[in-house]
Every structure is written in structure tokens, then in C-alpha cells.
Motif scaffolding. Structure first.
Motif, PDB file in Angstrom:
ATOM      1  N   ASN A  94     -20.395 -26.004 -21.118  1.00  0.00           N
ATOM      2  CA  ASN A  94     -18.957 -26.189 -20.900  1.00  0.00           C
ATOM      3  C   ASN A  94     -18.738 -26.994 -19.626  1.00  0.00           C
ATOM      4  OD1 ASN A  94     -16.260 -25.937 -21.437  1.00  0.00           O
ATOM      5  ND2 ASN A  94     -16.073 -23.840 -20.712  1.00  0.00           N
ATOM      6  N   SER A  95     -17.544 -27.584 -19.495  1.00  0.00           N
ATOM      7  CA  SER A  95     -17.183 -28.336 -18.289  1.00  0.00           C
ATOM      8  C   SER A  95     -15.664 -28.385 -18.188  1.00  0.00           C
ATOM      9  CB  SER A  95     -17.752 -29.754 -18.338  1.00  0.00           C
ATOM     10  OG  SER A  95     -17.047 -30.542 -19.281  1.00  0.00           O
ATOM     11  N   SER A  96     -15.186 -28.919 -17.074  1.00  0.00           N
ATOM     12  CA  SER A  96     -13.736 -28.988 -16.844  1.00  0.00           C
ATOM     13  C   SER A  96     -13.048 -29.986 -17.774  1.00  0.00           C
ATOM     14  CB  SER A  96     -13.465 -29.377 -15.390  1.00  0.00           C
ATOM     15  OG  SER A  96     -14.034 -30.640 -15.097  1.00  0.00           O
ATOM     16  N   ASN A  98     -11.274 -23.899 -21.371  1.00  0.00           N
ATOM     17  CA  ASN A  98     -11.018 -23.326 -20.053  1.00  0.00           C
ATOM     18  C   ASN A  98      -9.590 -22.803 -19.966  1.00  0.00           C
ATOM     19  OD1 ASN A  98     -13.599 -24.103 -18.462  1.00  0.00           O
ATOM     20  ND2 ASN A  98     -12.979 -26.017 -19.453  1.00  0.00           N
ATOM     21  N   THR A 149     -13.445 -30.109 -21.114  1.00  0.00           N
ATOM     22  CA  THR A 149     -13.281 -29.574 -22.469  1.00  0.00           C
ATOM     23  C   THR A 149     -12.016 -28.725 -22.555  1.00  0.00           C
ATOM     24  OG1 THR A 149     -14.395 -27.436 -22.193  1.00  0.00           O
ATOM     25  CG2 THR A 149     -15.800 -29.384 -22.494  1.00  0.00           C
ATOM     26  N   LYS A 162      -9.243 -15.577 -21.442  1.00  0.00           N
ATOM     27  CA  LYS A 162      -9.992 -16.725 -20.930  1.00  0.00           C
ATOM     28  C   LYS A 162     -11.293 -16.219 -20.340  1.00  0.00           C
ATOM     29  CE  LYS A 162      -9.823 -20.242 -17.273  1.00  0.00           C
ATOM     30  NZ  LYS A 162      -9.008 -20.786 -16.165  1.00  0.00           N
ATOM     31  N   TYR A 163     -12.395 -16.650 -20.907  1.00  0.00           N
ATOM     32  CA  TYR A 163     -13.745 -16.278 -20.505  1.00  0.00           C
ATOM     33  C   TYR A 163     -14.033 -14.804 -20.833  1.00  0.00           C
ATOM     34  CZ  TYR A 163     -13.249 -20.541 -17.656  1.00  0.00           C
ATOM     35  OH  TYR A 163     -13.012 -21.821 -17.219  1.00  0.00           O
ATOM     36  N   TRP A 169     -18.698 -16.460 -22.932  1.00  0.00           N
ATOM     37  CA  TRP A 169     -17.973 -17.690 -22.598  1.00  0.00           C
ATOM     38  C   TRP A 169     -17.638 -17.701 -21.117  1.00  0.00           C
ATOM     39  CZ3 TRP A 169     -12.137 -17.628 -24.102  1.00  0.00           C
ATOM     40  CH2 TRP A 169     -11.499 -18.804 -23.680  1.00  0.00           C
ATOM     41  N   SER A 170     -18.021 -18.782 -20.431  1.00  0.00           N
ATOM     42  CA  SER A 170     -17.688 -18.953 -19.021  1.00  0.00           C
ATOM     43  C   SER A 170     -17.317 -20.411 -18.772  1.00  0.00           C
ATOM     44  CB  SER A 170     -18.882 -18.569 -18.134  1.00  0.00           C
ATOM     45  OG  SER A 170     -19.928 -19.520 -18.275  1.00  0.00           O
ATOM     46  N   ALA A 171     -16.991 -20.733 -17.527  1.00  0.00           N
ATOM     47  CA  ALA A 171     -16.668 -22.127 -17.182  1.00  0.00           C
ATOM     48  C   ALA A 171     -17.887 -23.029 -17.297  1.00  0.00           C
ATOM     49  CB  ALA A 171     -16.109 -22.179 -15.762  1.00  0.00           C
ATOM     50  N   GLU A 172     -19.073 -22.434 -17.229  1.00  0.00           N
ATOM     51  CA  GLU A 172     -20.305 -23.228 -17.277  1.00  0.00           C
ATOM     52  C   GLU A 172     -20.881 -23.370 -18.679  1.00  0.00           C
ATOM     53  OE1 GLU A 172     -20.042 -20.519 -15.066  1.00  0.00           O
ATOM     54  OE2 GLU A 172     -19.276 -21.882 -13.524  1.00  0.00           O
TER      55      GLU A 172
END
Length: 357
Positions: A313-315, A320, A317, A208-209, A294-297
């Protein structure tokens, strides 16, 4: 009787005046004021590990140490990088993991059992990339079974009307002299017109990320469709596209040297609007690095470290959660298009696959 009453009234009035003067005098005496208690001060010292004159933001480890001073504090709360930490000691260590140099805010609250006091500070920290998984393909033969599994079967099974049959045969996939070679061959095999291979890290590695990259040389020929992409670990439970798909590299031989990067998610599958292209004139004659950070943003796509597409990106999608890696070489299908009637064979060559924090 009237004179006595007047005297008595005068005496009473005098007593009232004396009481008033005494009261005013007492209220002006500062020695009798109630004590006003000011909040205790909180001080926060930030030490960056590895900091030098040449490296003022640290040595790349991303580690800091906080020393907090607050009189009679019994517990502390630290909010940093969207994380909340609670502890009872005045020393606190923290490790940032997002690569690059970035400014972070650190909020500290101290509690002495009765009241809370607060302080805030900022820090610029450098985090170097850390390799967390890779395959350098440095052992001849089949791909490492500790790292890769296979998808096998007809292209119809992948939902794109592809024409190939994926196999485990060395004719279709083999490591030679430090290069993974995935070969598409025109041949009649198990009812299909072509053979090729598709390998994946599902059940063996997911993340993840971070940054995922491949160094590769692409195949040629009308109908070829090589790819390097990620799928969500929860594919079996939620299905596609709810699991999310991150296509870091796709290219089709019918439109040579055009690199596609795309994302698929609910309501944005198939002909997704979340896509972009760039041109790489030597994609089939030289090795190039194709990567996504790739990050949370955001999810940023690069060719040879040249950024050409940024997805916000956002919460809301699917991007995450943990994803696994897929390498494949398809023929034809919805995206690959018509196969050149003169096509016989072509090879997708991969020097390495690497994932960083």
C-alpha cells in the motif's frame, strides 16, 4: 635638534612595545574569555504499561508513558509513529494501535524559550488485537438491522452480468443455530433465473486499517460465486474503482477450492493485476478463516492465518480511507462463469464476521 628627535622617537617606540606586550598578556588571560554555553541535555524515560519479566514489551494495551527532563524547558514536541504531538507538560502518554510487536523511534524536542534541544530513543511495544466490531450471528432469523442493510435487485445492476436477483426473503438469507446462511436458488423470479442475497454494513459501520476476517464454509456448483469484500465509503462521490475495492475472499464453483484475493483501483479494475490465489482443499466441507490485515504500508491476505499474498500500500492508492463490509453470493456473471445446468441450490455458510483494530 637631531639628538632630541632621536630620544623622542625612542620613547615613542618604547611606548608601542609596552602596549603590544600588555595586549598579548591580556589576550592570554583566560579569566577574560567569553562564556561558552553548552546546550541543555534532554533525557527521555519510557515506561511500558504492563511490562513484566514475562512480558517485556507490555501487556498488549500498547500504552507507554514518557517522562522528559530538560532544564527550564517550557514546551515539548514528540514525534512517534508518524504523529507529532506538542504539549507543555513533561509527562506524555501514547497508545500504539497496530497489532503485533514492533520497534518504534521516539524523537523529543524541548524548547526553553530561546533554544531547542533534542533527544531520541527507541521502544519495542506489543499491541494485542482488539475487537472493534463483529457479528456472531447468534440470534435466529433475519440479520441484525442495526448492523446490516440489503442490496436488492437484478444481477445486471452490479456490473458483472450476474444472473441472480438479490432479495431479503428468508428463503435466501437466514440465521439458524449460530450460522448465517445465504442461499442461491434456481427459480424464475422477477425476470431472473436465480435468487440469492447481498448484505452490507454501509451507513452502519466502516473502518480504516485493521484486520477483517470471516469464518465460513463455501457453496458448491458450477456458476457459484461467494464473496467477502470491502468498498470505500466515498463510493457515491467518486464512483468505482476510485473508491477502492478489497476482495478478501472470492471463490468460483467452476474452479473449486481456489481462493482469490484481489484489489481494484483506478487503472487496475476489471482484470486487475493486484491479485493472488491459494488452494484450500476443504473449503466446501469445513469452516475456514479468511482474513486481511490492512495498514498504510500493506494489505496482507490469509487463509487460516497462512499468509499467501501481500499488497504494498502507499499514499497514492484509495486504500487509506474508511471502507464498509459486503457479503454476497452471486451466480454466473463475468467471474462466476457458466452455471451447471443441473444446479438447483447451494448455501454459503458464515459462522462470524469480525473486525479488529
Amino acid at each position: 635638534m637631531k639628538i632630541i628627535n632621536l630620544v623622542n622617537r625612542a620613547g615613542i617606540f618604547t611606548l608601542i612595545l609596552l602596549f603590544v606586550f600588555q595586549s598579548c598578556s591580556s589576550s592570554n588571560d583566560t579569566s577574560d574569555k567569553p562564556e561558552v554555553i553548552n546546550p541543555d541535555k534532554v533525557s527521555v524515560q519510557v515506561d511500558i504499561l504492563g511490562k513484566t519479566a514475562e512480558m517485556p514489551n507490555g501487556d498488549g494495551s500498547g500504552k507507554i508513558r514518557l517522562t522528559i527532563k530538560a532544564a527550564d524547558a517550557k514546551s515539548y514536541k514528540v514525534v512517534v509513529n508518524n504523529e507529532t504531538k506538542e504539549f507543555t507538560t513533561s509527562d506524555f502518554t501514547y497508545e500504539f494501535t497496530q497489532p503485533g510487536t514492533k520497534e518504534y523511534t521516539i524523537d523529543v524536542t524541548a524548547f526553553n524559550g530561546i533554544k531547542y534541544t533534542y533527544a531520541s530513543t527507541k521502544v519495542n511495544i506489543f499491541v494485542a488485537r482488539k475487537l472493534i466490531w463483529s457479528d456472531e450471528f447468534d440470534v435466529n432469523g433475519a440479520p441484525n438491522p442495526d448492523k446490516w442493510d440489503y442490496n436488492t435487485g437484478t444481477g445486471d445492476g452490479w456490473g458483472n452480468n450476474e444472473l441472480e436477483y438479490y432479495t431479503k426473503r428468508p428463503e435466501n438469507i437466514i440465521i439458524e443455530n449460530g450460522i448465517l446462511k445465504i442461499k442461491a436458488i434456481r427459480e424464475d423470479y422477477m425476470g431472473s433465473q436465480f435468487t440469492s442475497a447481498r448484505i452490507l454494513t454501509r451507513g452502519k459501520f466502516s473502518f480504516k486499517y485493521g484486520r477483517a476476517e470471516i469464518r465460513a464454509k463455501l457453496p458448491v456448483g458450477g456458476g457459484t460465486w461467494p464473496a467477502f469484500w470491502l468498498l470505500g465509503d466515498n463510493l457515491d462521490t467518486v464512483g468505482w474503482p476510485a473508491c477502492g475495492e478489497i476482495d478478501i475472499l472470492e471463490s468460483v464453483g467452476n474452479n473449486p477450492n481456489v481462493i482469490h484475493s484481489s484489489l481494484h483501483s483506478p487503472g487496475r479494475s476489471g482484470n486487475t493485476p493486484d491479485t493472488a490465489t491459494t488452494t484450500n482443499p476443504t473449503s466446501a466441507t469445513a469452516y475456514h478463516i479468511y482474513a486481511a490485515e490492512w495498514s498504510a504500508e500493506s494489505i496482507k491476505f490469509y487463509v487460516d492465518d497462512n499468509l499467501f499474498y501481500t499488497y504494498k500500500n502507499s499514499s497514492t492508492t484509495p486504500f487509506n480511507a474508511k471502507f464498509f463490509i459486503i457479503l454476497n453470493f452471486a451466480m454466473g456473471g463475468n467471474f462466476g462463469g457458466a452455471v451447471d445446468p443441473n444446479f438447483k441450490t447451494s448455501t454459503y455458510e458464515i459462522d462470524y464476521v469480525r473486525v479488529y483494530n
